[in-house]
Motif scaffolding. Structure first.
Motif, PDB file in Angstrom:
ATOM      1  N   LYS A  70      10.305   9.549   0.388  1.00 10.43           N
ATOM      2  CA  LYS A  70       8.918   9.393   0.799  1.00 10.43           C
ATOM      3  C   LYS A  70       7.960  10.094  -0.162  1.00 10.43           C
ATOM      4  CE  LYS A  70       9.711   8.721   5.756  1.00 10.43           C
ATOM      5  NZ  LYS A  70       9.436   9.231   7.129  1.00 10.43           N
ATOM      6  N   LYS A  71       8.494  11.005  -1.000  1.00  8.49           N
ATOM      7  CA  LYS A  71       7.669  11.738  -1.962  1.00  8.49           C
ATOM      8  C   LYS A  71       7.676  11.093  -3.349  1.00  8.49           C
ATOM      9  CE  LYS A  71       8.259  16.193   0.349  1.00  8.49           C
ATOM     10  NZ  LYS A  71       8.680  17.616   0.217  1.00  8.49           N
ATOM     11  N   SER A  72       8.352   9.965  -3.483  1.00 11.39           N
ATOM     12  CA  SER A  72       8.488   9.325  -4.786  1.00 11.39           C
ATOM     13  C   SER A  72       7.206   8.615  -5.205  1.00 11.39           C
ATOM     14  CB  SER A  72       9.633   8.309  -4.756  1.00 11.39           C
ATOM     15  OG  SER A  72       9.617   7.506  -5.913  1.00 11.39           O
ATOM     16  N   PRO A  73       6.770   8.774  -6.463  1.00  7.25           N
ATOM     17  CA  PRO A  73       5.639   7.995  -6.966  1.00  7.25           C
ATOM     18  C   PRO A  73       5.984   6.519  -7.126  1.00  7.25           C
ATOM     19  CG  PRO A  73       6.643   9.241  -8.748  1.00  7.25           C
ATOM     20  CD  PRO A  73       7.301   9.709  -7.478  1.00  7.25           C
ATOM     21  N   CYS A  74       7.275   6.184  -6.985  1.00  3.37           N
ATOM     22  CA  CYS A  74       7.747   4.802  -7.128  1.00  3.37           C
ATOM     23  C   CYS A  74       7.993   4.131  -5.782  1.00  3.37           C
ATOM     24  CB  CYS A  74       9.038   4.773  -7.952  1.00  3.37           C
ATOM     25  SG  CYS A  74       8.863   5.367  -9.647  1.00  3.37           S
ATOM     26  N   LEU A  75       7.481   4.710  -4.718  1.00  3.38           N
ATOM     27  CA  LEU A  75       7.772   4.194  -3.381  1.00  3.38           C
ATOM     28  C   LEU A  75       7.319   2.743  -3.224  1.00  3.38           C
ATOM     29  CD1 LEU A  75       8.946   4.824  -0.632  1.00  3.38           C
ATOM     30  CD2 LEU A  75       6.753   5.801   0.054  1.00  3.38           C
ATOM     31  N   ASP A  76       6.238   2.360  -3.927  1.00  4.84           N
ATOM     32  CA  ASP A  76       5.751   0.987  -3.810  1.00  4.84           C
ATOM     33  C   ASP A  76       6.770  -0.038  -4.299  1.00  4.84           C
ATOM     34  OD1 ASP A  76       3.412   1.887  -2.744  1.00  4.84           O
ATOM     35  OD2 ASP A  76       2.193   1.587  -4.544  1.00  4.84           O
ATOM     36  N   LEU A  77       7.736   0.401  -5.127  1.00  2.00           N
ATOM     37  CA  LEU A  77       8.753  -0.527  -5.625  1.00  2.00           C
ATOM     38  C   LEU A  77       9.666  -1.036  -4.516  1.00  2.00           C
ATOM     39  CD1 LEU A  77       9.886   1.113  -9.000  1.00  2.00           C
ATOM     40  CD2 LEU A  77       8.516  -0.946  -8.682  1.00  2.00           C
ATOM     41  N   LEU A  78       9.673  -0.363  -3.389  1.00  2.00           N
ATOM     42  CA  LEU A  78      10.494  -0.817  -2.269  1.00  2.00           C
ATOM     43  C   LEU A  78      10.146  -2.255  -1.897  1.00  2.00           C
ATOM     44  CD1 LEU A  78      12.575  -0.304  -0.058  1.00  2.00           C
ATOM     45  CD2 LEU A  78      10.773   0.787   1.304  1.00  2.00           C
ATOM     46  N   VAL A  79       8.873  -2.631  -2.067  1.00  2.00           N
ATOM     47  CA  VAL A  79       8.456  -4.000  -1.767  1.00  2.00           C
ATOM     48  C   VAL A  79       9.199  -4.988  -2.663  1.00  2.00           C
ATOM     49  CG1 VAL A  79       6.518  -5.610  -1.764  1.00  2.00           C
ATOM     50  CG2 VAL A  79       6.182  -3.250  -0.997  1.00  2.00           C
ATOM     51  N   GLN A  80       9.326  -4.665  -3.963  1.00  2.00           N
ATOM     52  CA  GLN A  80      10.039  -5.550  -4.882  1.00  2.00           C
ATOM     53  C   GLN A  80      11.520  -5.668  -4.517  1.00  2.00           C
ATOM     54  OE1 GLN A  80       7.496  -3.768  -5.980  1.00  2.00           O
ATOM     55  NE2 GLN A  80       6.282  -5.285  -7.079  1.00  2.00           N
ATOM     56  N   PHE A  81      12.117  -4.541  -4.146  1.00  2.49           N
ATOM     57  CA  PHE A  81      13.530  -4.558  -3.761  1.00  2.49           C
ATOM     58  C   PHE A  81      13.727  -5.419  -2.508  1.00  2.49           C
ATOM     59  CE2 PHE A  81      13.774  -1.176  -6.763  1.00  2.49           C
ATOM     60  CZ  PHE A  81      15.100  -1.040  -7.116  1.00  2.49           C
ATOM     61  N   ASP A  82      12.865  -5.217  -1.503  1.00  5.77           N
ATOM     62  CA  ASP A  82      13.006  -5.974  -0.265  1.00  5.77           C
ATOM     63  C   ASP A  82      12.763  -7.469  -0.482  1.00  5.77           C
ATOM     64  OD1 ASP A  82      13.818  -3.988   1.421  1.00  5.77           O
ATOM     65  OD2 ASP A  82      11.835  -3.572   2.251  1.00  5.77           O
ATOM     66  N   THR A  83      11.798  -7.791  -1.344  1.00  2.00           N
ATOM     67  CA  THR A  83      11.518  -9.195  -1.619  1.00  2.00           C
ATOM     68  C   THR A  83      12.738  -9.884  -2.220  1.00  2.00           C
ATOM     69  OG1 THR A  83       9.163  -8.774  -1.961  1.00  2.00           O
ATOM     70  CG2 THR A  83      10.056 -10.784  -2.913  1.00  2.00           C
ATOM     71  N   ALA A  84      13.360  -9.204  -3.183  1.00  2.00           N
ATOM     72  CA  ALA A  84      14.555  -9.773  -3.822  1.00  2.00           C
ATOM     73  C   ALA A  84      15.693  -9.926  -2.822  1.00  2.00           C
ATOM     74  CB  ALA A  84      14.984  -8.887  -4.981  1.00  2.00           C
ATOM     75  N   ILE A  85      15.891  -8.913  -1.993  1.00  2.00           N
ATOM     76  CA  ILE A  85      16.972  -8.965  -1.002  1.00  2.00           C
ATOM     77  C   ILE A  85      16.710 -10.070   0.015  1.00  2.00           C
ATOM     78  CG2 ILE A  85      18.110  -7.685   0.859  1.00  2.00           C
ATOM     79  CD1 ILE A  85      17.401  -5.101  -0.782  1.00  2.00           C
ATOM     80  N   GLU A  86      15.439 -10.175   0.467  1.00  3.19           N
ATOM     81  CA  GLU A  86      15.091 -11.159   1.492  1.00  3.19           C
ATOM     82  C   GLU A  86      15.232 -12.584   0.981  1.00  3.19           C
ATOM     83  OE1 GLU A  86      11.733 -11.347   4.970  1.00  3.19           O
ATOM     84  OE2 GLU A  86      11.059 -10.840   2.948  1.00  3.19           O
ATOM     85  N   LYS A  87      14.927 -12.791  -0.292  1.00  3.04           N
ATOM     86  CA  LYS A  87      15.057 -14.127  -0.868  1.00  3.04           C
ATOM     87  C   LYS A  87      16.510 -14.553  -1.022  1.00  3.04           C
ATOM     88  CE  LYS A  87      10.732 -14.416  -3.489  1.00  3.04           C
ATOM     89  NZ  LYS A  87      10.114 -14.468  -4.843  1.00  3.04           N
ATOM     90  N   TRP A 135      20.586 -12.515  -4.446  1.00  2.00           N
ATOM     91  CA  TRP A 135      21.799 -11.781  -4.824  1.00  2.00           C
ATOM     92  C   TRP A 135      23.049 -12.405  -4.236  1.00  2.00           C
ATOM     93  CZ3 TRP A 135      19.807  -9.278  -8.451  1.00  2.00           C
ATOM     94  CH2 TRP A 135      18.555  -8.680  -8.336  1.00  2.00           C
ATOM     95  N   SER A 136      22.889 -13.430  -3.399  1.00  2.00           N
ATOM     96  CA  SER A 136      24.043 -13.943  -2.654  1.00  2.00           C
ATOM     97  C   SER A 136      25.195 -14.337  -3.559  1.00  2.00           C
ATOM     98  CB  SER A 136      23.619 -15.147  -1.806  1.00  2.00           C
ATOM     99  OG  SER A 136      22.647 -14.767  -0.865  1.00  2.00           O
ATOM    100  N   GLU A 137      24.912 -15.126  -4.580  1.00  2.00           N
ATOM    101  CA  GLU A 137      25.994 -15.612  -5.437  1.00  2.00           C
ATOM    102  C   GLU A 137      26.652 -14.498  -6.237  1.00  2.00           C
ATOM    103  OE1 GLU A 137      26.694 -18.821  -9.054  1.00  2.00           O
ATOM    104  OE2 GLU A 137      24.997 -19.055  -7.679  1.00  2.00           O
ATOM    105  N   PRO A 138      25.871 -13.648  -6.975  1.00  2.00           N
ATOM    106  CA  PRO A 138      26.539 -12.574  -7.729  1.00  2.00           C
ATOM    107  C   PRO A 138      27.217 -11.549  -6.830  1.00  2.00           C
ATOM    108  CG  PRO A 138      24.140 -12.387  -7.892  1.00  2.00           C
ATOM    109  CD  PRO A 138      24.426 -13.713  -7.284  1.00  2.00           C
TER     110      PRO A 138
END
Length: 254
Positions: free
Chosen positions: A205-222, A225-228
């Protein structure tokens, strides 16, 4: 995928488990963190102006302490608990980790459920989690050695030599370990799982990169990664090494 990242986030400091195949593990020279979660991290960040820095091998509990105080930004793979959900920001679940029960192939009466392990002696490597109900049942009814050790080969030898009766291990990792120990046909995993739990990225929660969680979740939700992921998991369940696309390697802090 959006290329947005917080201006203050120039380097994503990542760490993970040292030996949790296929989630994450370190190369023999300790210079590279490999596995499904590091691979996803590299893929998510490849189009962003954010570098990745992987930290050195550290005790599991210390990693959570560093994550809590912001000394690292993200833990590449961990189970959710009530405490962790409160302290950290979790990604969507990436994979399910199945805890297998490994026994001697010549065991006459093969256990068919957790209750059948009562009266037998077992081994659970440090950090093994059977979930709330499974952990409670094990604590009250099973004789399990869970002292922290870093010698899985010795654990497997104890099982083969009939000094213990079973070992709890991640199924994909355990099959690979049995093959590496040349104990195929001597040790097998039972067809049922002692537990199955989702594995997440965990952000400080103290990370300056916390906003990147949105990118990670977007990729996972789409589900991109299923095939690899299916390929990596299949290769590990067969006891083989994964074939991971080569990418520029991030620096590793010492």
């Amino acid at each position: 995928m959006s290329s947005y990242a917080a201006p203050a986030c120039q380097v994503l400091r990542v760490n993970g488990a040292n030996e949790w195949q296929p989630i994450s593990w370190r190369s023999e020279d300790q210079t590279e963190l490999k596995g499904i979660f590091p691979e996803i991290t590299s893929s998510v960040l490849q189009d962003l102006s954010v570098e990745t820095e992987y930290g050195p091998d550290l005790p599991w509990n210390r990693l959570f302490a560093l994550l809590e105080n912001g000394a690292i930004d993200v833990l590449a793979g961990a189970f959710a608990t009530d405490e962790r959900t409160e302290k950290f920001k979790l990604s969507l679940p990436v994979v399910q980790d199945h805890v297998g029960v490994f026994v001697r192939a010549n065991l006459v009466a093969k256990p068919e459920r957790l209750e059948d392990l009562v009266g037998l002696s077992g081994r659970a490597p440090f950090g093994t989690d059977l979930g709330p109900a499974g952990n409670e049942f094990a604590a009250e009814n099973l004789f399990i050695d869970n002292e922290p050790r870093d010698n899985l080969a010795e654990d497997l030898k104890m099982l083969a030599d009939e000094r213990i009766d079973y070992i709890f291990m991640s199924r994909s990792f355990g099959r690979k370990a049995v093959k590496a120990a040349q104990l195929d046909g001597v040790i097998v995993d039972l067809p049922w799982s002692a537990a199955s739990k989702p594995v997440h990225f965990m952000f400080s929660k103290k990370s300056p990169c916390l906003d990147l969680l949105v990118q990670f979740d977007t990729a996972i939700e789409k589900g991109q990664w299923s095939e690899p992921l299916a390929r990596l998991l299949k290769e590990y369940e067969n006891g083989g090494d994964p074939v991971i696309e080569k990418r520029p390697q991030p620096k590793v802090s010492q």
